[in-house]
Design a protein around this motif. Structure first.
Motif, PDB file in Angstrom:
ATOM      1  N   LEU A  84      62.420 104.968 -58.798  1.00 36.42           N
ATOM      2  CA  LEU A  84      63.239 105.233 -57.611  1.00 36.42           C
ATOM      3  C   LEU A  84      62.846 106.556 -56.969  1.00 36.42           C
ATOM      4  N   PHE A  85      62.612 107.562 -57.809  1.00 35.01           N
ATOM      5  CA  PHE A  85      62.204 108.865 -57.284  1.00 35.01           C
ATOM      6  C   PHE A  85      60.854 108.760 -56.584  1.00 35.01           C
ATOM      7  N   GLN A  86      59.916 108.038 -57.198  1.00 35.09           N
ATOM      8  CA  GLN A  86      58.597 107.866 -56.587  1.00 35.09           C
ATOM      9  C   GLN A  86      58.695 107.111 -55.265  1.00 35.09           C
ATOM     10  N   GLU A  87      59.539 106.072 -55.235  1.00 33.01           N
ATOM     11  CA  GLU A  87      59.711 105.316 -53.995  1.00 33.01           C
ATOM     12  C   GLU A  87      60.320 106.200 -52.914  1.00 33.01           C
ATOM     13  N   ALA A  88      61.320 107.005 -53.293  1.00 36.25           N
ATOM     14  CA  ALA A  88      61.956 107.890 -52.315  1.00 36.25           C
ATOM     15  C   ALA A  88      60.952 108.923 -51.813  1.00 36.25           C
ATOM     16  N   THR A  89      60.160 109.470 -52.721  1.00 31.77           N
ATOM     17  CA  THR A  89      59.154 110.459 -52.334  1.00 31.77           C
ATOM     18  C   THR A  89      58.115 109.825 -51.420  1.00 31.77           C
ATOM     19  N   ALA A  90      57.671 108.618 -51.768  1.00 27.93           N
ATOM     20  CA  ALA A  90      56.675 107.927 -50.936  1.00 27.93           C
ATOM     21  C   ALA A  90      57.257 107.635 -49.566  1.00 27.93           C
ATOM     22  N   TYR A  91      58.528 107.241 -49.520  1.00 26.62           N
ATOM     23  CA  TYR A  91      59.181 106.949 -48.245  1.00 26.62           C
ATOM     24  C   TYR A  91      59.249 108.203 -47.378  1.00 26.62           C
ATOM     25  N   GLU A  92      59.586 109.349 -48.009  1.00 31.83           N
ATOM     26  CA  GLU A  92      59.676 110.605 -47.260  1.00 31.83           C
ATOM     27  C   GLU A  92      58.318 111.066 -46.746  1.00 31.83           C
ATOM     28  N   GLN A  93      57.243 110.704 -47.445  1.00 31.84           N
ATOM     29  CA  GLN A  93      55.918 111.168 -47.068  1.00 31.84           C
ATOM     30  C   GLN A  93      55.251 110.277 -46.021  1.00 31.84           C
ATOM     31  N   GLN A  94      55.885 109.157 -45.689  1.00 31.53           N
ATOM     32  CA  GLN A  94      55.312 108.283 -44.670  1.00 31.53           C
ATOM     33  C   GLN A  94      55.402 108.962 -43.308  1.00 31.53           C
ATOM     34  N   PRO A  95      54.451 108.671 -42.440  1.00 29.64           N
ATOM     35  CA  PRO A  95      54.538 109.227 -41.081  1.00 29.64           C
ATOM     36  C   PRO A  95      55.829 108.785 -40.415  1.00 29.64           C
ATOM     37  N   SER A  96      56.367 109.610 -39.575  1.00 32.24           N
ATOM     38  CA  SER A  96      57.663 109.332 -38.966  1.00 32.24           C
ATOM     39  C   SER A  96      57.656 108.059 -38.127  1.00 32.24           C
ATOM     40  N   SER A  97      56.501 107.633 -37.631  1.00 32.14           N
ATOM     41  CA  SER A  97      56.460 106.420 -36.815  1.00 32.14           C
ATOM     42  C   SER A  97      56.429 105.151 -37.665  1.00 32.14           C
ATOM     43  N   ALA A  98      56.127 105.241 -38.955  1.00 32.95           N
ATOM     44  CA  ALA A  98      55.983 104.067 -39.801  1.00 32.95           C
ATOM     45  C   ALA A  98      57.309 103.339 -40.062  1.00 32.95           C
TER      46      ALA A  98
END
Length: 175
Positions: A84-98
């Motif tokens: 869950l932490f990795q998914e949240a981190t990956a989600y936060e690191q996505q470009p804002s337009s994604a």
């Protein structure tokens, strides 16, 4: 020998088994570094609880099986939390337009509703729920921390889950 003295004798035997196999328990629970003492104690408690319900022919065997299962459960729980932490981190690191802005808005709204329902729970219910769902504590650990029985913890968490489900369902229908 009466039933009570048989239970007392078995409790003494179980206590002796826990003390006799303490080193072996520590070896099994060592995989879960910071929780090894708690897991060893939980294994002994579960052994005693099992013995209250039914006779235990091989306490040492059952004790090690319980400890192994507790370690597996704790590692699975930590694995889920890490994912869950990795998914949240990956989600936060996505470009804002994604991310889809509408989906993000809906997710934030659901989170706000859930937090509102949790905040509205009675104090003891909320405490038990958060200790279990956020801190990952087992029911016996929560019971010890809160100074209540495991059955009371089960009731608190069951009531919390029901309240959360109803609160989310009620809010979903209002939109």
């Amino acid at each position: 020998m009466g039933k009570r003295s048989l239970q007392e004798a078995q409790t003494v035997d179980l206590d002796a088994a826990c003390r006799e196999h303490a080193a072996g328990l520590r070896a099994i629970t060592r995989k879960v570094r910071d929780d090894e003492a708690d897991l060893a104690q939980d294994a002994c408690l579960k052994l005693v609880e099992t013995a209250r319900r039914e006779p235990v022919a091989a306490p040492a065997h059952l004790l090690f099986r319980i400890a192994r299962n507790l370690v597996i459960d704790r590692m699975r729980s930590r694995g889920r939390a890490a994912r869950l932490f990795q998914e949240a981190t990956a989600y936060e690191q996505q470009p804002s337009s994604a991310p889809d802005p509408e989906r993000a808005l809906l997710a934030n709204e659901r989170l706000r509703r859930a937090l509102s329902v949790i905040d509205g729970m009675p104090d003891r219910r909320r405490e038990a729920f958060l200790l279990h769902r956020i801190d990952g504590l087992s029911y016996p650990q929560i019971a010890r921390r809160m100074g209540v029985t495991v059955k009371a913890v089960e009731k608190h968490i069951s009531a919390a889950m029901l309240q959360l489900a109803r609160g989310m369902r009620t809010d979903d229908g209002d939109d």
